[in-house]
Design a protein around this motif. Sequence first.
Motif, PDB file in Angstrom:
ATOM      1  N   THR A  14      -5.910  -2.592  -1.041  1.00  0.00           N
ATOM      2  CA  THR A  14      -4.851  -2.297  -0.448  1.00  0.00           C
ATOM      3  C   THR A  14      -4.944  -2.658   0.378  1.00  0.00           C
ATOM      4  N   SER A  38      -2.974  -2.189  -8.448  1.00  0.00           N
ATOM      5  CA  SER A  38      -2.649  -2.474  -7.302  1.00  0.00           C
ATOM      6  C   SER A  38      -4.011  -4.060  -7.284  1.00  0.00           C
ATOM      7  N   SER A  64       0.813  -1.131  -0.210  1.00  0.00           N
ATOM      8  CA  SER A  64       0.203  -0.168   0.503  1.00  0.00           C
ATOM      9  C   SER A  64       0.981   1.312   0.136  1.00  0.00           C
TER      10      SER A  64
END
Length: 366
Positions: free
Chosen positions: A335, A130, A84
């Motif tokens: 995330t 992501s 993240s």
Amino acid sequence: MDFVRGLWRNHRRKILVTTGCLGSGYFLYRLYNSHTRRLADLQRQLANDREHDENIKAQMKAHFENIQMIVDSTTLPHAMRCLSISVREEIDVSGVMERLNRGKGMLSQSEKLHLWDELKILSFTRMVLSMWSVTMLSLYIRVQVNILGRHLYVDTARALDTSSHLLEELDLIDRDDEQKFLSSADFLVTNAMPSLISNMQSAVSEVLKGMQLKDVITTRVLQETLSRVVDVFMCTGSPHHWVDYLMMPHDTKLSRNTSIGSSDETVSKFHQLMVETREVLTSTEFTDIVEISLKCFTDALVEEMETQSVAGGLATGMPLAKMLPQIEKTIPVITAEPGKNRFLQLIRDMSEVQVFFTLLYASMPQ
């Protein structure tokens, strides 16, 4: 004495037959008794073996479940936090948004279009990267921990069955190799992120080429767009090229000269574990799991964005320009830590994924 001789002379045949029958009966009795004892011993041995096997299965099941708990509670949360932070720092859209806000009334039409196009590419790159990274890291870490846990379980069993003076001869995994192997999961964030971003951005640019800010995006269009970006990214380059984003580049010499059960002292347990991990990641079975997991994540993400959109939004369609801010709001959800990450839970609970890791753990090392 004459009586006995007479008896023998008159009944010799009967006596011999009777004695023979009695002797044969006794022999058969001893034979039957011996067979019965052996059969009883065999049945007890089989029962003990079954009980031992059941105990082993129960211990392995408990150990397997503990490993999955370790992944969810320790290893994966650390990886998600690092990922993240890396995505936020490496793909920063705040600069573009700030230039757009400060340039209101001052930027030319071409300058605004250029910045909006840049924001479009960066936003989709952040979202798909992501999604891909979370999916792949979660699967990769489970592969790692299951392989390591299986080896440690077998090592422990061998150590318990080995005399103390032979213990040093066992090729066991030491603590340094174990830590080095587990920490290799950080490779994506610490080493591979720049090239991953570059290649993912190229895939996004190819798929979004020609898509205008005023174009209406529906649920179906978004789902197809995300799937196409993933497909373009996964198919660009050599087969299984994406494995090199997850672990150190392939050492062909090491792999060629090293088998999983190699006893070559020049090859560390760490390298053996890495070779075994790469073999799993490049297997057809794991590739199938990756495809299923990415599709599951894509479908769930689009559903999440549809739910969060205002006044029906994606269900009825919304301009691409209005959807970009919503994409940015979705990144932290993608995330999020495992305990709060719906997407990770969906992948973990898929029957195909559970079966794959059960079989992976159950396949004993040579």
